[in-house]
Design a protein around this motif. Structure first.
Motif, PDB file in Angstrom:
ATOM      1  N   ARG A   1      94.501  29.330  33.279  1.00  0.00           N
ATOM      2  CA  ARG A   1      93.998  29.916  32.033  1.00  0.00           C
ATOM      3  C   ARG A   1      93.076  31.070  32.409  1.00  0.00           C
ATOM      4  O   ARG A   1      92.055  30.887  33.052  1.00  0.00           O
ATOM      5  N   GLY A   2      93.461  32.290  32.033  1.00  0.00           N
ATOM      6  CA  GLY A   2      92.643  33.453  32.327  1.00  0.00           C
ATOM      7  C   GLY A   2      91.490  33.583  31.353  1.00  0.00           C
ATOM      8  O   GLY A   2      91.616  33.275  30.166  1.00  0.00           O
ATOM      9  N   LEU A   3      90.354  34.010  31.859  1.00  0.00           N
ATOM     10  CA  LEU A   3      89.157  34.189  31.053  1.00  0.00           C
ATOM     11  C   LEU A   3      88.653  35.604  31.307  1.00  0.00           C
ATOM     12  O   LEU A   3      88.511  36.010  32.462  1.00  0.00           O
ATOM     13  N   THR A   4      88.397  36.374  30.257  1.00  0.00           N
ATOM     14  CA  THR A   4      87.890  37.728  30.444  1.00  0.00           C
ATOM     15  C   THR A   4      86.401  37.685  30.774  1.00  0.00           C
ATOM     16  O   THR A   4      85.725  36.669  30.559  1.00  0.00           O
ATOM     17  N   THR A   5      85.904  38.808  31.230  1.00  0.00           N
ATOM     18  CA  THR A   5      84.476  38.917  31.524  1.00  0.00           C
ATOM     19  C   THR A   5      83.642  38.637  30.277  1.00  0.00           C
ATOM     20  O   THR A   5      82.656  37.897  30.334  1.00  0.00           O
ATOM     21  N   ASP A   6      84.041  39.214  29.151  1.00  0.00           N
ATOM     22  CA  ASP A   6      83.291  38.977  27.904  1.00  0.00           C
ATOM     23  C   ASP A   6      83.304  37.508  27.508  1.00  0.00           C
ATOM     24  O   ASP A   6      82.280  36.965  27.076  1.00  0.00           O
TER      25      ASP A   6
ATOM     26  N   GLY B   1      88.433  38.914  38.528  1.00  0.00           N
ATOM     27  CA  GLY B   1      87.425  38.454  39.485  1.00  0.00           C
ATOM     28  C   GLY B   1      86.081  39.150  39.378  1.00  0.00           C
ATOM     29  O   GLY B   1      85.726  39.738  38.351  1.00  0.00           O
ATOM     30  N   ILE B   2      85.335  39.072  40.469  1.00  0.00           N
ATOM     31  CA  ILE B   2      83.986  39.649  40.513  1.00  0.00           C
ATOM     32  C   ILE B   2      84.051  41.170  40.382  1.00  0.00           C
ATOM     33  O   ILE B   2      83.118  41.800  39.890  1.00  0.00           O
ATOM     34  N   THR B   3      85.192  41.757  40.753  1.00  0.00           N
ATOM     35  CA  THR B   3      85.359  43.208  40.601  1.00  0.00           C
ATOM     36  C   THR B   3      85.275  43.588  39.129  1.00  0.00           C
ATOM     37  O   THR B   3      84.545  44.515  38.751  1.00  0.00           O
ATOM     38  N   ALA B   4      86.007  42.873  38.256  1.00  0.00           N
ATOM     39  CA  ALA B   4      85.963  43.138  36.820  1.00  0.00           C
ATOM     40  C   ALA B   4      84.577  42.818  36.258  1.00  0.00           C
ATOM     41  O   ALA B   4      84.072  43.533  35.379  1.00  0.00           O
ATOM     42  N   TRP B   5      83.966  41.750  36.750  1.00  0.00           N
ATOM     43  CA  TRP B   5      82.629  41.344  36.302  1.00  0.00           C
ATOM     44  C   TRP B   5      81.631  42.468  36.550  1.00  0.00           C
ATOM     45  O   TRP B   5      80.855  42.845  35.670  1.00  0.00           O
ATOM     46  N   GLU B   6      81.646  43.028  37.759  1.00  0.00           N
ATOM     47  CA  GLU B   6      80.719  44.112  38.102  1.00  0.00           C
ATOM     48  C   GLU B   6      81.017  45.379  37.306  1.00  0.00           C
ATOM     49  O   GLU B   6      80.097  46.055  36.844  1.00  0.00           O
TER      50      GLU B   6
ATOM     51  N   ARG C   1      80.933  35.657  29.853  1.00  0.00           N
ATOM     52  CA  ARG C   1      79.532  35.952  29.512  1.00  0.00           C
ATOM     53  C   ARG C   1      79.093  35.150  28.284  1.00  0.00           C
ATOM     54  O   ARG C   1      77.997  34.582  28.261  1.00  0.00           O
ATOM     55  N   THR C   2      79.951  35.082  27.278  1.00  0.00           N
ATOM     56  CA  THR C   2      79.645  34.308  26.071  1.00  0.00           C
ATOM     57  C   THR C   2      79.507  32.826  26.409  1.00  0.00           C
ATOM     58  O   THR C   2      78.571  32.155  25.961  1.00  0.00           O
ATOM     59  N   ALA C   3      80.425  32.316  27.215  1.00  0.00           N
ATOM     60  CA  ALA C   3      80.385  30.894  27.593  1.00  0.00           C
ATOM     61  C   ALA C   3      79.131  30.570  28.397  1.00  0.00           C
ATOM     62  O   ALA C   3      78.504  29.524  28.194  1.00  0.00           O
TER      63      ALA C   3
END
Length: 193
Positions: free
Chosen positions: A8-13, A98-103, A16-18
């Motif tokens: 299950r993919g989870l976006t950065t947004d 991953g952390i790339t999208a997060w940053e 962050r909300t979770a």
């Protein structure tokens, strides 16, 4: 038991909300300890992919389905999700990108000692070996076989979604932190349950 569904993919947004909710998920970062030390999501736990695979049966006893797996791009986190699903804990989320999208999204990151990520190290070593084989073939006949061997390894890595060179490099001293202990990592997860 085998995994029957995709991660299950989870976006950065969404993550962050979770994380800002009253019942945030646990975040497991499956990168190497050195990559984790360089930059990670605050409050996340480091359980490198090879450690996770080795201790997956033990880990499933300390995890619930409210876990998000993170790596550099999502590839290793996907492998971790499959390993945990096979051990009886299906349906974990993977941070898309991953952390790339997060940053890139400007999300908070805890930074430590900076070093090259594993993928960059693989590109350097593979490229150096191919170059050595190509240049060496002008002086020593047959040296081009080194380039062919590395090229074949890269093709196999892409097809199998594994990387023997990455695994070997992850065990090098510069990719290990002094304080990382897999048993302590598992124990930290058990304590925070």
């Amino acid at each position: 038991m085998t995994a029957s569904t995709a991660a299950r993919g989870l976006t950065t947004d969404e993550l962050r909300t979770a994380l800002a909710s009253t019942a945030p998920p646990r975040v497991l970062d499956v990168r190497t300890p050195t990559e984790f030390e360089a930059a990670h999501i605050p409050g996340s736990y480091n359980v490198p992919l090879d450690t996770l695979r080795e201790h997956r049966a033990e880990l499933t006893g300390h995890l619930d389905p409210d876990v998000v797996l993170v790596c550099r791009s999502g590839q290793r986190a996907g492998q971790a999700e499959r390993a945990l699903a096979e051990a009886g804990l299906p349906g974990l989320a993977v941070l898309s990108g991953g952390i790339t999208a997060w940053e890139k999204a400007g999300a908070p990151v805890t930074r430590g000692r900076q070093s090259w990520d594993l993928e960059r190290q693989v590109r350097l070593v593979a490229g150096s070996l191919v170059l050595a084989g190509a240049v060496g073939s002008f002086f020593v006949p047959g040296t081009q076989a080194l380039s062919a061997f590395v090229g074949g390894g890269l093709v196999f890595a892409a097809i199998s979604n594994t990387c023997a060179m990455g695994v070997a490099l992850s065990k090098m001293p510069w990719n290990r932190t002094e304080e990382f202990d897999p048993h302590r990592a598992v124990a930290r997860l058990a304590d925070k349950r």
